[in-house]
Structures are given as structure tokens and as C-alpha cells.
Write a protein that holds these residues in place. Structure first.
Motif, PDB file in Angstrom:
ATOM      1  N   ARG A  13       0.831  -1.205   0.000  1.00 30.86           N
ATOM      2  CA  ARG A  13       0.000   0.000   0.000  1.00 30.86           C
ATOM      3  C   ARG A  13       0.865   1.255   0.000  1.00 30.86           C
ATOM      4  N   GLY A  17       0.864   4.077  -2.866  1.00 35.41           N
ATOM      5  CA  GLY A  17       0.681   5.493  -2.549  1.00 35.41           C
ATOM      6  C   GLY A  17       1.793   6.350  -3.128  1.00 35.41           C
ATOM      7  N   LEU A  20       1.276   6.708  -6.823  1.00 34.11           N
ATOM      8  CA  LEU A  20       0.211   7.678  -7.084  1.00 34.11           C
ATOM      9  C   LEU A  20       0.730   9.105  -6.950  1.00 34.11           C
ATOM     10  N   ILE A  21       1.453   9.387  -5.892  1.00 36.74           N
ATOM     11  CA  ILE A  21       1.983  10.736  -5.685  1.00 36.74           C
ATOM     12  C   ILE A  21       2.959  11.120  -6.787  1.00 36.74           C
TER      13      ILE A  21
END
Length: 95
Positions: A13, A17, A20-21
């Protein structure tokens, strides 16, 4: 007791994340010129060379601006009405 697969772990996860950033940051960097153009939007549109269209736009924009000044409409409706006025004048006189 079976160990948790990597795809279900907190580390996965965290990696997702970070991806994604980084993706959002990359898109913002790539399209930075497109985003800066949005800040400098000019409220007064340029009048066209067609005199009939220019007269129609001037008349309709004036009416919409008066409605805003008189408090009949709010800023959101002002923008919408100006767009509709432009579409109507362009439909009628070309553009």
C-alpha cells in the motif's frame, strides 16, 4: 498460520501510494504550462472582426453584466449566461 501475501501488505500500500503521488506530480510538471494558462483567464473576450457579431455580443454581454450589477444573478449564472449569449450570437451571425 500462513503469511500475508505481499500484495495485501502495508508495504504494498505504501508503494502504491508513492506511485500515485509520483504520477500526479509528473502530470502536474508535464502540464505546468497548461495549468498556468488557467490562472490568467481574461474575463473580457476579444470582439470578432464580424461587425454584426460584435454588435450582438456587445449588446448581450451588456445585458448580462447589468443583471449581475443589479444582483439579479450570481457569478456562476453570469458566466453561464455569457456563454449562452456568445453561442446564440455565433449561431445567428456566424463566428
Amino acid at each position: 498460520m500462513a503469511t500475508e501475501p505481499f500484495i495485501d501488505s502495508r508495504q504494498a500500500r505504501l508503494v502504491a501510494g508513492l506511485v500515485l503521488i509520483l504520477s500526479v506530480a509528473s502530470l502536474a510538471y508535464i502540464h505546468r504550462e497548461d495549468l498556468t494558462v488557467l490562472k490568467g483567464v481574461d474575463d473580457a473576450p476579444a470582439l470578432p472582426a464580424n461587425p454584426e457579431l460584435a454588435a450582438c455580443l456587445s449588446e448581450r454581454y451588456g445585458a448580462v453584466d447589468r443583471m449581475l450589477a443589479e444582483g439579479v444573478i450570481d457569478d456562476a449564472k453570469h458566466t453561464l449566461f455569457k456563454q449562452r449569449a456568445a453561442a446564440m450570437c455565433q449561431d445567428r451571425f456566424g463566428g
